[in-house]
Design an enzyme around this catalytic site. Structure first.
Site, mmCIF file in Angstrom:
data_model
loop_
_atom_site.group_PDB
_atom_site.id
_atom_site.type_symbol
_atom_site.label_atom_id
_atom_site.label_comp_id
_atom_site.label_asym_id
_atom_site.label_seq_id
_atom_site.Cartn_x
_atom_site.Cartn_y
_atom_site.Cartn_z
ATOM 1 N N GLY A 1 -24.246 4.570 -74.818
ATOM 2 C CA GLY A 1 -25.610 4.763 -75.591
ATOM 3 C C GLY A 1 -26.559 3.709 -75.297
ATOM 4 O O GLY A 1 -26.101 2.403 -75.041
ATOM 5 N N ASP B 1 -32.687 2.221 -92.069
ATOM 6 C CA ASP B 1 -33.388 3.018 -90.770
ATOM 7 C C ASP B 1 -32.533 4.186 -90.457
ATOM 8 O O ASP B 1 -32.332 4.285 -89.258
ATOM 9 C CB ASP B 1 -32.791 1.679 -89.542
ATOM 10 C CG ASP B 1 -33.461 2.169 -88.265
ATOM 11 O OD1 ASP B 1 -34.674 2.628 -88.239
ATOM 12 O OD2 ASP B 1 -32.912 1.634 -87.294
ATOM 13 N N PHE C 1 -32.023 9.786 -85.265
ATOM 14 C CA PHE C 1 -31.647 8.992 -84.063
ATOM 15 C C PHE C 1 -30.094 8.210 -84.498
ATOM 16 O O PHE C 1 -29.491 7.885 -83.537
ATOM 17 C CB PHE C 1 -32.573 8.114 -83.526
ATOM 18 C CG PHE C 1 -33.825 8.657 -83.178
ATOM 19 C CD1 PHE C 1 -33.646 9.410 -81.898
ATOM 20 C CD2 PHE C 1 -34.735 8.448 -84.103
ATOM 21 C CE1 PHE C 1 -35.019 10.117 -81.721
ATOM 22 C CE2 PHE C 1 -36.121 9.130 -83.597
ATOM 23 C CZ PHE C 1 -36.150 10.012 -82.333
ATOM 24 N N GLY D 1 -29.654 1.999 -77.327
ATOM 25 C CA GLY D 1 -30.860 1.994 -78.212
ATOM 26 C C GLY D 1 -31.928 1.180 -77.970
ATOM 27 O O GLY D 1 -32.287 0.640 -76.845
#
Ligand SMILES: Nc1ncnc2c1ncn2[C@@H]1O[C@H](COP(=O)(O)OP(=O)(O)OP(=O)(O)O)[C@@H](O)[C@H]1O
Ligand SMILES: [Mg+2]
Length: 304
Positions: free
Chosen positions: A104, A231, A235, A106
């Site tokens: 992934g 946060d 996502f 970010g």
């Protein structure tokens, strides 16, 4: 080839003196933006001519920044040499044995598959906080205040340490969030979650149930783990094949007894509410939930 793979190859090929010289520069970078050669030699405990030889070699390999405009020749690590140092330590300590493909990406990290000595796969998250982005991170700003010279290397390490601390705090709650396995410098090794960000799922099969599961986890994290994500959003929530939710990406967490805890939690919950309202026309009563969480906290206190 991705930077981390070049770094992984270098971990195999570099000699112990090369690593010592890199560590010498790393230590020197606490005081210097570009570290003079005699300081590198001092910190690395490698004699000057050997240090010079190693510096030239590492510079030729493209993993050092050299600056001769300062009245002296100074050296700086670049993110690739920082990767070399972190991977070197993780391998030496038998935390991981190999780095695999991209898992992934970010805003402020690269995440890869990696392999544990047992052969099992895990996730390797490399924190990369740039000069511009780290100013946005409220939590890091506190560390940075008043310091004259802050390197990306330092803030990336703080970010990784902060995330690892959160994973350790959360692990006993058995919420199946990533389990902490190890960390070094700007890298965190954690268990792999087989899932997909809910933001990437075009249509959740059962949005009410998903929303409920998320709220349930936020509550357990807050009341039992004493932790707020700070946060949270679509996502940073993965959904597994069996429709379980897993909250990831923890560097910005705060403790539930932080003076601004209520507003941090409200912001996290608002993100969730807005996402579900917009995409599925469902929501929850934010004020009620906050009352309940902070109210129950107060009644706990009243017992004493
Ligand atoms: N333990 C894990 N297991 C599986 N996938 C992961 C794991 N950790 C991260 N990922 C994948 O990598 C992506 C980026 O990771 P993460 O959200 O932790 O970093 P980020 O978004 O860069 O963090 P930041 O908010 O600090 O910028 C995730 O969205 C997810 O797809
Ligand atoms: Mg993220």
């Amino acid at each position: 080839m991705a930077q981390v793979f070049r770094a992984a190859n270098m971990v195999r090929e570099l000699e112990p003196e090369d690593i010592r010289v890199l560590i010498g520069i790393e230590l020197g970078m606490r005081r210097f933006q570009f570290v003079p050669m005699d300081q590198i030699s001092f910190y690395a405990r490698v004699n000057k001519s050997e240090t010079e030889f190693r510096l030239n070699k590492l510079h030729k390999l493209g993993i050092l920044q050299r600056n001769s405009q300062l009245g002296y020749v100074g050296y700086q690590l670049i993110s690739e040499s920082y990767d070399v140092l972190a991977l070197h330590t993780l391998v030496k300590r038998d935390v991981i044995i190999a780095v695999g493909g991209v898992l992934g990406r970010g805003k402020e990290s690269d995440v890869y598959y990696a392999q544990l000595p047992s052969g099992e796969e895990c996730a390797l998250k490399i924190h990369r906080i740039g000069q511009t982005s780290f100013r946005k991170i409220r939590k890091l700003r506190n560390y940075i205040q008043g310091r004259r010279h802050i390197s990306w290397l330092y803030v990336s390490r703080l970010s990784a340490e902060s995330e690892y601390a959160a994973l350790e705090k959360i692990a006993p709650l058995e919420l199946q969030t990533p389990q902490p396995i190890g960390h070094n410098r700007h890298m965190v090794v954690m268990s792999l979650i087989d899932g997909k960000e809910i933001s990437l799922i075009p249509h959740l099969e059962n949005p009410e149930e998903t929303l409920y599961k998320i709220l349930e986890q936020v509550e357990v994290l807050f009341l039992q783990g004493k932790i707020i994500h700070c946060d949270l959003g679509e996502f940073n929530i993965l959904m597994t094949e069996s429709s379980e939710v897993r909250i990831i990406d923890w560097p910005q967490w705060e403790s539930s007894d932080h003076p601004n805890a209520q507003s941090y939690l409200a912001r996290d919950l608002t993100n969730i509410n807005v996402y579900f309202q917009k995409n599925y026309h469902i929501g929850f009563d934010l004020e009620k939930m906050l009352d309940r969480l902070f109210g129950s906290d107060r009644s706990e206190l009243e017992k004493y």
